[in-house]
Structure formats: structure tokens, C-alpha cells
Design a protein around this motif. Sequence first.
Motif, PDB file in Angstrom:
ATOM      1  N   LYS A  61       4.764 -16.398  15.297  1.00  0.00           N
ATOM      2  CA  LYS A  61       5.581 -16.470  13.958  1.00  0.00           C
ATOM      3  C   LYS A  61       6.953 -15.548  14.286  1.00  0.00           C
ATOM      4  N   ASP A  62       6.824 -14.607  15.563  1.00  0.00           N
ATOM      5  CA  ASP A  62       8.125 -13.758  15.544  1.00  0.00           C
ATOM      6  C   ASP A  62       8.128 -13.655  16.873  1.00  0.00           C
ATOM      7  N   PRO A  63       9.337 -14.374  17.518  1.00  0.00           N
ATOM      8  CA  PRO A  63       9.569 -14.459  18.786  1.00  0.00           C
ATOM      9  C   PRO A  63      10.203 -12.917  19.417  1.00  0.00           C
ATOM     10  N   SER A  64      10.583 -12.185  18.359  1.00  0.00           N
ATOM     11  CA  SER A  64      10.920 -10.831  18.863  1.00  0.00           C
ATOM     12  C   SER A  64       9.800  -9.912  18.776  1.00  0.00           C
ATOM     13  N   LEU A  65       8.560 -10.146  18.794  1.00  0.00           N
ATOM     14  CA  LEU A  65       7.244  -9.230  18.589  1.00  0.00           C
ATOM     15  C   LEU A  65       7.270  -8.639  19.867  1.00  0.00           C
ATOM     16  N   LYS A  66       6.818  -7.309  19.727  1.00  0.00           N
ATOM     17  CA  LYS A  66       6.717  -6.276  21.018  1.00  0.00           C
ATOM     18  C   LYS A  66       5.200  -6.322  21.251  1.00  0.00           C
ATOM     19  N   TRP A  82       0.443  -4.617  18.796  1.00  0.00           N
ATOM     20  CA  TRP A  82       1.655  -5.199  18.537  1.00  0.00           C
ATOM     21  C   TRP A  82       2.481  -4.721  17.720  1.00  0.00           C
ATOM     22  N   GLU A  83       3.961  -4.810  17.416  1.00  0.00           N
ATOM     23  CA  GLU A  83       4.841  -4.354  16.646  1.00  0.00           C
ATOM     24  C   GLU A  83       5.810  -5.400  16.304  1.00  0.00           C
ATOM     25  N   SER A  84       5.796  -5.799  15.028  1.00  0.00           N
ATOM     26  CA  SER A  84       6.629  -6.948  14.497  1.00  0.00           C
ATOM     27  C   SER A  84       7.181  -6.818  13.081  1.00  0.00           C
ATOM     28  N   ASP A  85       8.520  -7.111  12.673  1.00  0.00           N
ATOM     29  CA  ASP A  85       9.068  -6.988  11.454  1.00  0.00           C
ATOM     30  C   ASP A  85       8.398  -8.188  10.827  1.00  0.00           C
ATOM     31  N   LYS A  86       7.886  -9.158  11.196  1.00  0.00           N
ATOM     32  CA  LYS A  86       7.229 -10.434  10.303  1.00  0.00           C
ATOM     33  C   LYS A  86       5.765 -10.411  10.504  1.00  0.00           C
ATOM     34  N   VAL A  87       5.011  -9.872  11.386  1.00  0.00           N
ATOM     35  CA  VAL A  87       3.589 -10.049  11.157  1.00  0.00           C
ATOM     36  C   VAL A  87       2.994  -8.346  11.279  1.00  0.00           C
ATOM     37  N   GLY A  88       3.776  -7.605  11.086  1.00  0.00           N
ATOM     38  CA  GLY A  88       3.301  -6.027  11.004  1.00  0.00           C
ATOM     39  C   GLY A  88       3.118  -5.442  12.222  1.00  0.00           C
ATOM     40  N   VAL A  89       2.395  -4.347  12.184  1.00  0.00           N
ATOM     41  CA  VAL A  89       1.763  -3.476  13.247  1.00  0.00           C
ATOM     42  C   VAL A  89       0.313  -3.379  13.302  1.00  0.00           C
ATOM     43  N   LYS A 111       0.612  -1.785   9.686  1.00  0.00           N
ATOM     44  CA  LYS A 111       1.534  -2.146   8.461  1.00  0.00           C
ATOM     45  C   LYS A 111       1.620  -3.558   8.309  1.00  0.00           C
ATOM     46  N   PRO A 112       1.913  -4.123   7.404  1.00  0.00           N
ATOM     47  CA  PRO A 112       2.352  -3.711   6.223  1.00  0.00           C
ATOM     48  C   PRO A 112       1.235  -2.821   5.364  1.00  0.00           C
ATOM     49  N   PHE A 113       0.019  -3.255   5.537  1.00  0.00           N
ATOM     50  CA  PHE A 113      -1.251  -2.603   4.555  1.00  0.00           C
ATOM     51  C   PHE A 113      -2.064  -2.026   5.907  1.00  0.00           C
TER      52      PHE A 113
END
Length: 178
Positions: A61-66, A82-89, A111-113
Motif C-alpha cells: 500500500k505504501d512504496p515509501s514504507l520503511k 514498519w513506519e508509513s504515512d499510509k499504513v501507520g507505525v 499509529k494512527p491508533f
Amino acid sequence: MLKPILLTAFAAIALLLIYTATRPDTFRVERSASVKAPPERVFALINDLHNFNQWNPYEKKDPSLKGTYGATRSGQGAAYAWESDKVGVGSMEILHAVPASKVMMRLDFIKPFEAHNTVEFTLRPQADATNVTWSMEGGVPYFAKLMHLVFNMDKMVGNDFEQGLVNLKTLAEAPAAR
């Protein structure tokens, strides 16, 4: 005129909050698929987290996922964060693995919850195929119960599980590389 409107609004909110308190304290999402591959092959694609992330729908879902893997690659103790703006942390760790049969993971979201869930993959041989069941369960605190009134957790997560199982099936049924 304002007083009856406010009383009605207050009563409606109170009823909603009371109803929310009666909702279940736990949830479970489960999906299954038949994969035309032996259980050992399917197990290797789940139990090794590097292989797992080849078909994991959330990873796609997020190619920039770390993502960061732990020291252990597969089996009990294998971990991934993982850390991602789209799938959270969050993070996951394999808690228990029974070869060609079951993999159980702890799944922690930050995150987000914040949430702490248990994920289980169960493999059952069926003639020339393997029935794979992917389930997740966990607690539902009060605020999450409110959210579940609006968002259908089974549908949201279940759709991702279905896509993941399609990805797993495609990978497991592909001819073995030589």
C-alpha cells in the motif's frame, strides 16, 4: 424552544454512549482461501517474514514504507517493524510456529491508533491444495467501539486479508524457480 432541542440532543448522545458500552469487547476478522500448493511451501511464505512481505497487502500500500527486520528471519522470535504515512507505525513478531500447520504472531500498532492484536495463519491440507485461514483478533476499547459503529472493521480488514490471500496464492502456485 432551545431547551427541548438541547435535552433531545443530550438524550440522543447519552443513548449512543450507552449503546456503545454494550458492544463486544473483542473483535475477530477471518478469511480463508484454497492454495494449490503443499502446506510446506505455503508455510515458508508465511513463517519467513522476508517471504511474508512479498505478498503482504499492507506492504504494497505504501512504496515509501520503511521496514526493519529483527535478527531472526523466520519462526519464533522473527520480527518486523514498519513506519508509513499510509499504513501507520507498528511491529509484528512470530510467537509460535508449527511447521506446515500454523503461525501465530503478535501485531502491535502504534499509529494512527494503538492496538495489540493476535494474528494466526492456519494451514490444512486438502487433496492437492492447502486451505489457508488468516485471522486477527484483539480487544476493543471504548473509543474503538465508537469508531466501529461507523467503520466496518470486518469489511475493511477483511478486504485486505482477501487481497493478501490472493497474493499468497499467486506466489505459492507459481512454478518453482530453478
